[in-house]
Every structure is written in C-alpha cells, then in structure tokens.
Design a protein around this motif. Structure first.
Motif, PDB file in Angstrom:
ATOM      1  N   LYS A  78      24.593  38.426  37.403  1.00  0.00           N
ATOM      2  CA  LYS A  78      25.472  39.077  36.313  1.00  0.00           C
ATOM      3  C   LYS A  78      26.156  40.088  36.745  1.00  0.00           C
ATOM      4  CE  LYS A  78      24.073  40.741  32.019  1.00  0.00           C
ATOM      5  NZ  LYS A  78      24.959  41.886  31.778  1.00  0.00           N
ATOM      6  N   GLN A  79      25.872  40.844  38.030  1.00  0.00           N
ATOM      7  CA  GLN A  79      26.840  41.892  38.217  1.00  0.00           C
ATOM      8  C   GLN A  79      28.173  41.597  39.087  1.00  0.00           C
ATOM      9  OE1 GLN A  79      24.357  44.207  41.062  1.00  0.00           O
ATOM     10  NE2 GLN A  79      23.092  45.200  39.429  1.00  0.00           N
ATOM     11  N   TRP A  80      27.951  40.189  39.583  1.00  0.00           N
ATOM     12  CA  TRP A  80      29.056  39.668  40.254  1.00  0.00           C
ATOM     13  C   TRP A  80      29.797  39.022  39.234  1.00  0.00           C
ATOM     14  CZ3 TRP A  80      31.010  34.722  39.412  1.00  0.00           C
ATOM     15  CH2 TRP A  80      32.129  34.253  40.371  1.00  0.00           C
ATOM     16  N   SER A  81      29.389  38.483  38.022  1.00  0.00           N
ATOM     17  CA  SER A  81      30.064  37.985  36.961  1.00  0.00           C
ATOM     18  C   SER A  81      30.928  39.224  36.279  1.00  0.00           C
ATOM     19  CB  SER A  81      29.426  37.226  36.172  1.00  0.00           C
ATOM     20  OG  SER A  81      28.565  38.020  35.408  1.00  0.00           O
ATOM     21  N   GLU A  82      30.355  40.349  36.143  1.00  0.00           N
ATOM     22  CA  GLU A  82      30.983  41.542  35.431  1.00  0.00           C
ATOM     23  C   GLU A  82      32.186  42.191  36.464  1.00  0.00           C
ATOM     24  OE1 GLU A  82      27.778  43.940  34.823  1.00  0.00           O
ATOM     25  OE2 GLU A  82      27.163  42.965  32.904  1.00  0.00           O
ATOM     26  N   ALA A  83      31.763  42.145  37.664  1.00  0.00           N
ATOM     27  CA  ALA A  83      33.074  42.529  38.696  1.00  0.00           C
ATOM     28  C   ALA A  83      34.215  41.582  38.654  1.00  0.00           C
ATOM     29  CB  ALA A  83      32.488  42.320  40.204  1.00  0.00           C
ATOM     30  N   VAL A  84      33.870  40.324  38.562  1.00  0.00           N
ATOM     31  CA  VAL A  84      35.064  39.241  38.678  1.00  0.00           C
ATOM     32  C   VAL A  84      35.912  39.464  37.188  1.00  0.00           C
ATOM     33  CG1 VAL A  84      35.763  36.931  38.615  1.00  0.00           C
ATOM     34  CG2 VAL A  84      34.059  37.683  39.994  1.00  0.00           C
ATOM     35  N   ALA A  85      35.077  39.520  36.169  1.00  0.00           N
ATOM     36  CA  ALA A  85      35.483  39.773  34.674  1.00  0.00           C
ATOM     37  C   ALA A  85      36.624  41.038  34.645  1.00  0.00           C
ATOM     38  CB  ALA A  85      34.537  39.899  33.770  1.00  0.00           C
ATOM     39  N   GLY A  86      36.230  42.001  35.679  1.00  0.00           N
ATOM     40  CA  GLY A  86      37.297  43.331  35.672  1.00  0.00           C
ATOM     41  C   GLY A  86      38.578  42.702  36.196  1.00  0.00           C
ATOM     42  N   TYR A  87      38.811  41.610  36.685  1.00  0.00           N
ATOM     43  CA  TYR A  87      40.095  41.460  37.281  1.00  0.00           C
ATOM     44  C   TYR A  87      41.123  40.903  36.071  1.00  0.00           C
ATOM     45  CZ  TYR A  87      37.819  40.495  41.766  1.00  0.00           C
ATOM     46  OH  TYR A  87      36.871  40.710  43.027  1.00  0.00           O
ATOM     47  N   GLY A  88      42.398  40.863  36.314  1.00  0.00           N
ATOM     48  CA  GLY A  88      43.264  40.390  35.413  1.00  0.00           C
ATOM     49  C   GLY A  88      43.129  38.883  35.293  1.00  0.00           C
ATOM     50  N   ARG A  89      43.481  37.987  34.206  1.00  0.00           N
ATOM     51  CA  ARG A  89      43.346  36.795  33.874  1.00  0.00           C
ATOM     52  C   ARG A  89      44.162  36.092  34.944  1.00  0.00           C
ATOM     53  NH1 ARG A  89      40.440  35.516  29.540  1.00  0.00           N
ATOM     54  NH2 ARG A  89      40.015  37.194  28.229  1.00  0.00           N
ATOM     55  N   GLU A  90      45.369  36.446  35.535  1.00  0.00           N
ATOM     56  CA  GLU A  90      45.758  35.334  36.498  1.00  0.00           C
ATOM     57  C   GLU A  90      45.212  35.742  37.810  1.00  0.00           C
ATOM     58  OE1 GLU A  90      48.556  33.430  36.313  1.00  0.00           O
ATOM     59  OE2 GLU A  90      48.062  33.683  34.092  1.00  0.00           O
ATOM     60  N   PHE A 123      32.023  33.322  33.512  1.00  0.00           N
ATOM     61  CA  PHE A 123      31.799  33.602  34.898  1.00  0.00           C
ATOM     62  C   PHE A 123      30.259  33.687  35.074  1.00  0.00           C
ATOM     63  CE2 PHE A 123      36.204  34.571  35.404  1.00  0.00           C
ATOM     64  CZ  PHE A 123      36.782  33.878  36.393  1.00  0.00           C
ATOM     65  N   PHE A 124      29.489  34.228  34.010  1.00  0.00           N
ATOM     66  CA  PHE A 124      28.203  34.144  34.230  1.00  0.00           C
ATOM     67  C   PHE A 124      27.533  32.795  33.957  1.00  0.00           C
ATOM     68  CE2 PHE A 124      23.798  35.833  32.345  1.00  0.00           C
ATOM     69  CZ  PHE A 124      23.326  36.054  33.716  1.00  0.00           C
ATOM     70  N   ASP A 125      28.037  32.122  32.804  1.00  0.00           N
ATOM     71  CA  ASP A 125      27.824  30.624  32.976  1.00  0.00           C
ATOM     72  C   ASP A 125      28.151  29.979  34.114  1.00  0.00           C
ATOM     73  OD1 ASP A 125      26.968  28.411  31.251  1.00  0.00           O
ATOM     74  OD2 ASP A 125      28.989  27.999  31.633  1.00  0.00           O
ATOM     75  N   LEU A 126      29.155  30.056  34.636  1.00  0.00           N
ATOM     76  CA  LEU A 126      29.620  29.613  36.084  1.00  0.00           C
ATOM     77  C   LEU A 126      28.455  29.842  37.039  1.00  0.00           C
ATOM     78  CD1 LEU A 126      31.571  28.120  38.093  1.00  0.00           C
ATOM     79  CD2 LEU A 126      32.454  30.495  38.363  1.00  0.00           C
ATOM     80  N   ALA A 127      28.059  31.209  37.202  1.00  0.00           N
ATOM     81  CA  ALA A 127      27.017  31.632  37.976  1.00  0.00           C
ATOM     82  C   ALA A 127      25.756  30.851  38.024  1.00  0.00           C
ATOM     83  CB  ALA A 127      26.967  32.780  38.215  1.00  0.00           C
TER      84      ALA A 127
END
Length: 382
Positions: free
Chosen positions: A283-295, A368-372
């Motif tokens: 969950k922490q991983w998905s939140e970190a990636v969610a902080g990136y821009g969409r591109e 990203f959490f669903d992906l994980a």
C-alpha cells in the motif's frame, strides 16, 4: 555541422551528396524516422553543406574566405539564409492578439541546437518552461516564413528552411504553407523533419521527396558511445543493444540520475513485496507511485512491461534475445524464474490495463494498489 558528426546513416548521407552532385536537389525534402535516429542531425548537416560547410575538402562555395565565413555562422546556427520553424507555446501573460512564432524562442532554440542536434520534444518543452502547455506551429509562423523567404539570399546561394515536426502545424498554418510549397521562392530548399507523417495533409506530403531514416545500426551506435562518451567496449555494446538504434535512449542509460534506475528499484520493490505478501508495504508502494505525475506513471508501467518481457526471455538462456543493463541482469538472474508460461500473459495484460486506466485519468492510488494485490496472485503461478 558536418556529415561526419551524424551517427551512422551512411546510406542517407551518400544519397544526399548524390542529389547535390547530380544537381537534383528537390524543393522540399521530408526526413521521416523513429525518435533518436538522427533525422534532425541529417537535416542540419545537409543544410550546412548546401550553405557552404565543407564535406571533407569539398564545398559548394568557391571562395575560401566565403567558406570560412559560412562555417563560422553555421557553428552558431546564425546563418542569414538558414531559417528554422518549430512548435512553440504561448507563455502565460502573452497578449491574445499576439501570434506566436519561432522567433519568440530563438535564444532557447539556438541553445538547444548548440548542445546537440539530437533532442526530443520533452527537451524542447523544458527549454521553453512549458509546464503542461502544448507546443504548436501557428498561422503567424507561415506568414513570417513567407516574408523571410521572399528576400534574396544574402550569400547568393541556397536559402534553407528547416521545419521541425510539421505535423504540429494547425490547419491555417498548414494551408498557408501549402501555397508556399506550390510556388517555392527561387533556390529555396524546404526540409521537414517529421515523426508522424500520417498527420500531415496529403497535399503537403505529395509535394515532398520523402527520405525514410532507419534506426541507427548497433555497430555505429556502439562506436559513437566509445568515441564520444569514452566508455569501455563491453558497456558500449550492452547499451547499444538496449537502445535499439535510438541515440537518445543510449544517452539516457548513461545518465547517473537515470529515471530507469528509479524504475528498476520500484520494479524490484513491487516484486519482492508481492512475493512476501506484504500488504502494508505494498500500500505504501502504491501511494509513493501515485505521487508521480501521470506521464511518469505511464513510463514506469511501460518499463515494467519491458522488464517482464525481458525476464521471460531470460529463461531461454540465450543472451542475444535479452536486452538488459548490468543492474537489471543482476536482479533478473535470480528473479526470471518467477516469470513463466503460466503467468507472463496475465501479468502483461495487468500492466497494460493499468497503463490504459492511468491514461484515462483513473485514481492512481486505486490503480496501483489493485496492481500490487493482483501481482501477489500472479507471481505464485507455475
């Protein structure tokens, strides 16, 4: 810029020289090819040759002082008979009445060219501080180009107009340019450097002589890495194979702060946490990636798809089928066995779905959490 400075593409260089020798230089050329193949570099080298730059000892100018003067001006890309057209943004605060033209960003453009003739749209947008703005070639550009090319050649030879990414012209600009191409000024050569020729008007394409440029061959890319970046033969060989004929991608792999290294770390973290079934940290991983821009998120997902493919191929034990950096191979030698016939298709489809969802502005944390979570199930398949 000399032909010798262009990486590879010897057949295209010979063809351009032959056009000059046989006095068959067309009014309009269109250089088409994949990113990083050297389209712009070839156009710049050919323009320089037409305007007097020496190719070896040969020059189209007879007077030695004129040759020296031409080369001095071309070194700064400030030759009066060389005109550039390129997509630009409209900065915040610009008057609504002002029609943006390439001249509004001349300083930034010359700085970019002087750094290297190999660059991407992302690099150009960064030079303009574009943020999220789209760059286009507007109607004001065709008017300005018509005015410039109506003047006589200052040096008495060719006038050259290089149009970078003409597919970004709006309709009004494209129609005005078409009229200019139908009745080109005397001794003027248009060079279009195009990545999406299908986006151009058919009437414009029909008035050009198209030159298709292939990716740079691996041997030329490898040699350029050794000579221009002073790296060892083994590293150059590995990077050239991964780059796939793209000089820009080869340079990316040399950057100390290479984005791909971050992506590799995130890929390794995802796979390890999924194997450990560590829901909290996933969950922490998905939140970190969610902080990136969409591109950036989409680039990460494309990187992951490549790593899945390469790890699957790694299992075949044939090095010529794999395109991995040393860092990627260090991880893959132990991880590859987890990507197999039972899960490779489903993992790839999962990543493709996430890529599509992010492109459609879905909630990144959810995607990203669903992906994980789904990766946990897929990794244990054998």
């Amino acid at each position: 810029m000399k032909f010798s400075e262009v990486i590879g593409q010897e057949d295209v260089k010979d063809r351009l020289r032959e056009l000059v020798r046989e006095r068959r230089v067309p009014n309009t050329l269109m250089f088409c090819g994949p990113m990083g193949s050297g389209k712009m570099a070839l156009a710049l080298a050919f323009a320089s040759y037409l305007l007097g730059e020496r190719d070896g000892e040969a020059s189209l100018l007879a007077d030695s002082q004129a040759i020296v003067n031409a080369e001095a001006m071309l070194a700064r890309w400030e030759h009066p008979d060389l005109h550039f057209t390129y997509p630009v943004i409209k900065p915040v605060g610009t008057s609504a009445e002002h029609k943006m033209t390439s001249d509004d960003f001349t300083r930034e453009w010359h700085e970019l060219l002087c750094k290297s003739p190999y660059f991407s749209m992302d690099a150009w947008l960064a030079c303009m501080d574009a943020a999220n703005q789209q760059a286009i070639i507007g109607a004001g550009e065709s008017d300005e180009l018509t005015r410039k090319l109506s003047l006589k050649s200052s040096q008495g030879g060719y006038k050259v107009s290089i149009i970078w990414l003409p597919e970004r012209m709006n309709v009004e600009c494209a129609n005005k340019l078409l009229k200019l191409l139908e009745e080109p000024p005397r001794q003027t050569v248009f060079m279009m450097v195009c990545e999406e020729p299908d986006a151009l008007l058919d009437t414009i394409k029909s008035r050009t002589q198209r030159i298709d440029i292939k990716r740079i061959d691996d041997a030329a890319l490898e040699q350029a890495l050794i000579e221009r970046r002073a790296i060892d033969v083994d590293t150059a060989h590995r990077i050239a194979r991964i780059a796939g004929g793209n000089w820009l991608r080869a340079l990316e792999n040399l950057e100390a702060s290479n984005e791909n290294r971050l992506f590799l770390d995130m890929f390794i973290m995802l796979m390890r946490l999924a194997y450990q079934r560590n829901i909290k940290e996933l969950k922490q991983w998905s939140e970190a990636v969610a902080g990136y821009g969409r591109e950036k998120q989409r680039r990460l997902l494309r990187y992951m798809m490549r790593m899945v493919r390469e790890n699957f191929m790694y299992n075949f034990g044939q090095p010529e089928l794999c395109y991995l950096t040393q860092e990627e191979e260090n991880f893959s030698c132990k991880f590859a066995r987890f990507i197999n016939e039972a899960n490779v298709v489903d993992i790839n489809e999962l990543l493709q779905k996430a890529h599509r969802d992010i492109g459609q502005n879905a909630n990144a944390k959810v995607v990203f959490f669903d992906l994980a979570l789904q990766m946990i199930v897929l990794l244990i398949r054998k």
